[in-house]
Design an enzyme around this catalytic site. Structure first.
Site, PDB file in Angstrom:
ATOM      1  N   LYS A   1      -0.459  11.071 -21.508  1.00  0.00           N
ATOM      2  CA  LYS A   1       0.148  10.095 -20.592  1.00  0.00           C
ATOM      3  C   LYS A   1       1.472  10.632 -20.061  1.00  0.00           C
ATOM      4  O   LYS A   1       1.787  10.507 -18.880  1.00  0.00           O
ATOM      5  CB  LYS A   1       0.364   8.751 -21.314  1.00  0.00           C
ATOM      6  CG  LYS A   1      -0.956   8.026 -21.568  1.00  0.00           C
ATOM      7  CD  LYS A   1      -0.796   6.844 -22.515  1.00  0.00           C
ATOM      8  CE  LYS A   1      -2.169   6.300 -22.889  1.00  0.00           C
ATOM      9  NZ  LYS A   1      -2.147   5.271 -23.927  1.00  0.00           N
TER      10      LYS A   1
ATOM     11  N   GLN B   1       1.203   1.802 -27.925  1.00  0.00           N
ATOM     12  CA  GLN B   1       0.085   2.696 -28.228  1.00  0.00           C
ATOM     13  C   GLN B   1      -0.672   2.189 -29.458  1.00  0.00           C
ATOM     14  O   GLN B   1      -0.093   1.972 -30.514  1.00  0.00           O
ATOM     15  CB  GLN B   1       0.615   4.123 -28.476  1.00  0.00           C
ATOM     16  CG  GLN B   1      -0.463   5.155 -28.700  1.00  0.00           C
ATOM     17  CD  GLN B   1      -1.339   5.388 -27.457  1.00  0.00           C
ATOM     18  OE1 GLN B   1      -0.849   5.481 -26.336  1.00  0.00           O
ATOM     19  NE2 GLN B   1      -2.649   5.455 -27.661  1.00  0.00           N
TER      20      GLN B   1
ATOM     21  N   ASP C   1      -1.272  -2.485 -19.568  1.00  0.00           N
ATOM     22  CA  ASP C   1      -2.541  -2.297 -20.287  1.00  0.00           C
ATOM     23  C   ASP C   1      -3.403  -3.561 -20.207  1.00  0.00           C
ATOM     24  O   ASP C   1      -4.554  -3.553 -20.637  1.00  0.00           O
ATOM     25  CB  ASP C   1      -2.276  -1.984 -21.773  1.00  0.00           C
ATOM     26  CG  ASP C   1      -2.450  -0.501 -22.083  1.00  0.00           C
ATOM     27  OD1 ASP C   1      -2.992   0.216 -21.232  1.00  0.00           O
ATOM     28  OD2 ASP C   1      -2.053  -0.078 -23.180  1.00  0.00           O
TER      29      ASP C   1
END
Ligand code: NAP
Length: 280
Positions: free
Chosen positions: A49, A93, A116
Site C-alpha cells: 500500500k 490493517q 475500507d
C-alpha cells in the site's frame, strides 16, 4: 484456453490516472494506516500500500503499535486522525491481535474517512443502497469483471466464503448487478455441487489450492481472492493449472485481485479528498 485477468496491469492504468489527478492537487491526499502487532502478512500488505501510494504521489502515514497497546490509546489516535484536516482516509490493517475488538476500533473511524468501508455506519449505508465507501476487495473484483466486459446480469454467481470483508459484500454487489447469487461457506454440504453450477465463481476462503479443476464448469469465470503465504511464496484458493484449462477467465495469485484491491483503496482515498475539497 483461459484468458488471464492481469490485475497488475489493469491496476496500473487506474494508478496512472490517479497519479495525474494527484499531480494537480495543491495539498496531497493522505492515507493513514494503523498497524497493531507484527503479523508478517500485514507487513507485506502495508508495504504494497505504501509503495502504491508513493507511486501516485499520495502521502502515506503509518502508525505502528505493539500488540499489547491498550484499545483506548489506539482509539484516541483514530479520533485525532478523524479531526486532522490533512488526513483524508484511515484504515486499520487486519487482522488485529486477539486481545482487541476489531469492531470497536474500526467503528471509531469517522464514516467520511472510512476508505475500507468497514464501519457499521458504512455497512448500513451499503446494504441500504446509500452512498458510501465499499470494501476495497469486493470493489476490486467488480472492477476486474467490468474491465473485462464480463456480463453479470442473469448469470449464476457462486461466492465461496461469507466474511464481512469479502464474501458478503461481493455477493451483495453481484446481486445489485442482477446476478443470481449463491453463497457457500464451511458448513455447505457438497460444495462442488454449487461450484460446478457457477458461471462466475468467486473464491475467498484462505486455503491453498482448494478449488480443483473437477469443481468448475467449462467456461466459468473464476476470481481467486485467497492468499496463502508459504515460505515466501503466495498461493491462491484455486489450483490454477487445473482450473485455467476449463475457465474462460481466471485471476492469478499473485497479480490478480491483490493489486486491484490496493488501487481501489487509493481511489477511495482520492474520492474522500475530492469530496472534502469540493464541499468547502
Ligand atoms: P475469513 O474471514 O477467514 O473467511 C473465510 C471464509 O471461508 C468463511 O466464510 C468460511 O466459512 C469459509 N470457508 C472456510 N473453509 C471453508 C470450506 N472448507 N468450504 C467452504 N468455505 C469455507 O477470510 P476473508 O477475510 O474473507 O479472506 C479470505 C481469503 O482472501 C484469505 O486468504 C485472505 O488472505 C484473502 N484476502 C485477499 C485479499 C486481496 O486483496 N487479494 C483481500 C482480503 C482477503 P465460515 O463462515 O463458515 O467460517
Amino acid at each position: 484456453m483461459s484468458q488471464i485477468i492481469d490485475g497488475k496491469k489493469m491496476s496500473k492504468q487506474i494508478k496512472d490516472e490517479l497519479a495525474m489527478k494527484v499531480k494537480g492537487c495543491m495539498i496531497k491526499p493522505s492515507l493513514a494506516v494503523i498497524q497493531i502487532g507484527e503479523d508478517p502478512s500485514s507487513n507485506a500488505y502495508i508495504r504494497n500500500k505504501s509503495k502504491a501510494a508513493n507511486e501516485i504521489g499520495m502521502n502515506f502515514r503509518l502508525f505502528q503499535y505493539a500488540f499489547d497497546t491498550s484499545e483506548r490509546e489506539i482509539i484516541n489516535r483514530i479520533v485525532e486522525l478523524n479531526n486532522d484536516e490533512y488526513i483524508d482516509g484511515i484504515i486499520v490493517q487486519l487482522p488485529l491481535p486477539n486481545n482487541m475488538s476489531a469492531k470497536r476500533i474500526i467503528n471509531s473511524i469517522d464514516v467520511s474517512k472510512d476508505v475500507d468501508g468497514l464501519t457499521n455506519k458504512s455497512l448500513a449505508r451499503f446494504y441500504n443502497n446509500r452512498k458510501c465507501f465499499i470494501p476495497c476487495t469486493p470493489l476490486a473484483i467488480m472492477e476486474l469483471l467490468k474491465l473485462n466486459d464480463i456480463e453479470i446480469s442473469g448469470k449464476h454467481a457462486v461466492v465461496v466464503g461469507r466474511s464481512n470483508l469479502v464474501g458478503k459484500p461481493v455477493a451483495e454487489l453481484l446481486l445489485k448487478k442482477d446476478a443470481t447469487v449463491t453463497i457457500c461457506h464451511s458448513k455447505t454440504e457438497n460444495l462442488e455441487f454449487y461450484t460446478k453450477q457457477a458461471d462466475i465463481l468467486i473464491v475467498a476462503v484462505g486455503e491453498k489450492e482448494f478449488i480443483t479443476g473437477d469443481m468448475v464448469k467449462e467456461g466459468a469465470v473464476v476470481i481467486d481472492v485467497g492468499i496463502t503465504r508459504e515460505n515466501d511464496t503466495l498461493y491462491g484458493d484455486v489450483k490454477f493449472d487445473e482450473v485455467s484449462k476449463k475457465s474462460s477467465y481466471i485471476t492469478p495469485v499473485p497479480g490478480g485481485v491483490g493489486p486491484m484491491t490496493v488501487a481501489m483503496l487509493l481511489k477511495n482515498v482520492f474520492e474522500c479528498y475530492n469530496t472534502k475539497n469540493t464541499s468547502k
